[in-house]
Scaffold this motif. Sequence first.
Motif, mmCIF file in Angstrom:
data_model
loop_
_atom_site.group_PDB
_atom_site.id
_atom_site.type_symbol
_atom_site.label_atom_id
_atom_site.label_comp_id
_atom_site.label_asym_id
_atom_site.label_seq_id
_atom_site.Cartn_x
_atom_site.Cartn_y
_atom_site.Cartn_z
ATOM 1 N N LEU A 1 -8.957 5.216 8.922
ATOM 2 C CA LEU A 1 -8.307 4.864 7.614
ATOM 3 C C LEU A 1 -7.144 4.503 7.823
ATOM 4 O O LEU A 1 -6.572 3.647 6.878
ATOM 5 N N SER A 2 -6.420 4.595 8.772
ATOM 6 C CA SER A 2 -4.927 3.807 9.171
ATOM 7 C C SER A 2 -5.219 2.363 8.828
ATOM 8 O O SER A 2 -4.426 1.828 8.467
ATOM 9 N N GLU A 3 -6.213 1.930 9.569
ATOM 10 C CA GLU A 3 -6.259 0.360 9.640
ATOM 11 C C GLU A 3 -6.454 -0.513 8.339
ATOM 12 O O GLU A 3 -5.502 -1.233 7.975
ATOM 13 N N PRO A 4 -7.438 0.274 7.558
ATOM 14 C CA PRO A 4 -7.037 -0.415 6.182
ATOM 15 C C PRO A 4 -6.144 -0.345 5.393
ATOM 16 O O PRO A 4 -5.570 -1.213 4.693
ATOM 17 N N LEU A 5 -5.451 0.928 5.580
ATOM 18 C CA LEU A 5 -4.002 1.113 4.831
ATOM 19 C C LEU A 5 -3.113 0.071 5.437
ATOM 20 O O LEU A 5 -2.306 -0.277 4.602
ATOM 21 N N GLY A 6 -3.013 -0.032 6.651
ATOM 22 C CA GLY A 6 -2.121 -0.890 7.423
ATOM 23 C C GLY A 6 -2.378 -2.403 6.805
ATOM 24 O O GLY A 6 -1.622 -3.282 6.595
ATOM 25 N N ARG A 7 -3.751 -2.845 6.647
ATOM 26 C CA ARG A 7 -3.922 -3.887 6.156
ATOM 27 C C ARG A 7 -3.686 -4.243 4.825
ATOM 28 O O ARG A 7 -3.380 -5.626 4.430
ATOM 29 N N LEU A 8 -3.423 -3.348 4.081
ATOM 30 C CA LEU A 8 -3.041 -3.396 2.704
ATOM 31 C C LEU A 8 -1.520 -3.530 2.408
ATOM 32 O O LEU A 8 -0.792 -3.370 1.432
ATOM 33 N N GLY A 9 -0.566 -3.605 3.822
ATOM 34 C CA GLY A 9 0.845 -3.865 3.849
ATOM 35 C C GLY A 9 1.440 -2.516 4.076
ATOM 36 O O GLY A 9 2.542 -2.805 4.236
ATOM 37 N N ALA A 10 0.814 -1.335 4.177
ATOM 38 C CA ALA A 10 1.769 -0.085 4.533
ATOM 39 C C ALA A 10 1.990 0.002 5.950
ATOM 40 O O ALA A 10 1.508 -0.636 6.703
ATOM 41 N N SER A 11 3.180 0.929 6.146
ATOM 42 C CA SER A 11 3.633 1.226 7.448
ATOM 43 C C SER A 11 3.032 2.505 7.622
ATOM 44 O O SER A 11 3.241 3.283 7.071
ATOM 45 N N VAL A 12 2.134 2.707 8.520
ATOM 46 C CA VAL A 12 1.449 3.751 8.821
ATOM 47 C C VAL A 12 1.727 4.413 10.271
ATOM 48 O O VAL A 12 1.722 3.883 11.182
ATOM 49 N N THR A 13 2.074 5.731 10.170
ATOM 50 C CA THR A 13 1.996 6.500 11.445
ATOM 51 C C THR A 13 0.604 7.627 11.275
ATOM 52 O O THR A 13 0.506 8.211 10.486
ATOM 53 N N GLY A 14 -0.026 7.509 12.389
ATOM 54 C CA GLY A 14 -1.379 7.993 12.621
ATOM 55 C C GLY A 14 -1.177 9.211 13.698
ATOM 56 O O GLY A 14 -0.573 8.971 14.824
ATOM 57 N N ILE A 15 -1.366 10.440 13.279
ATOM 58 C CA ILE A 15 -1.203 11.577 14.256
ATOM 59 C C ILE A 15 -2.507 12.344 14.455
ATOM 60 O O ILE A 15 -3.282 12.436 13.648
#
Length: 289
Positions: A88-102
């Motif tokens: 889920l982190s990757e598609p959210l990152g592709r939409l431009g978000a800055s993502v922290t995955g833990i």
Amino acid sequence: QISLFRFTVKRPFSTSHSSVDSKEMKKFQLLAHKWWDEEGEYAALHSMNDIRVPFIRDTLLSMSSNYHLGNPLSGIKILDVGCGGGLLSEPLGRLGASVTGIDPVEDNIRTADRHKSFDPVLAKRIEYKSSSLEEIVEESMETFDVIVASEVVEHVADLETFIKCCSQVLKPEGSLFITTINKTQLSYVLGIVVAEKIMGIVPEGTHEWEKFVPPEELERLLESNGFSVKTVNGMLYNPLSGSWSWMESTSLNYAVHAVKSGARAQSHATDTPPQTDVQQHSATAATAG
């Protein structure tokens, strides 16, 4: 992603208030290398992106006046709790978000890190940490605009602690998105007997019905911890087509969007519930874990 919270063995902290379960960690450790096999054990999570990503994106866009063409979530800081291999982190990152995955399972984080490294854009936008939610609270107070916890709360050891920590790291008026499984007879038959034992859609032993969370209980915990629940949508997985769709009934899977109260409203909200109410919520949460 499916993934679970507990301090790793080598850390000297007390685990009595941790929301993570070491038994759950071991379970997912064994499958850490399989996250990106779209036909494998996590196939249903891959296809869940077809509905959970637009749900998160469109909800956030409806709340915002800033729209960046091509990068609609640009400028939004997202925490993906229990990120697993980064599905889920990757598609959210592709939409431009800055993502922290833990995720507390180090092998999950290694898999996620390796996979994002193939895409230079994602490599800049996503950061992964092998950590439980509790461990990042101090350094991340009111840091994130959005938290996603997809297919996670049915694995945590202490749901109330988990929700409290979410509130602490979320900015006032930030959004929390949860997807999980209801605790019904139908979810036992379809989610465990059929999905695990008969069809093998998910590995046997992935879920424990006792830990499934009814939406009423989740809503009550969210409301008593300073959240306002905005949406509860039922979700349905079709094992024949391998696809997900929305439905009215929440008797199986469901998705929740809740918003943390603003600073002023929140301090007021925490004063209002009578003490007995708060104790009741705690008792419910304890039995859920």
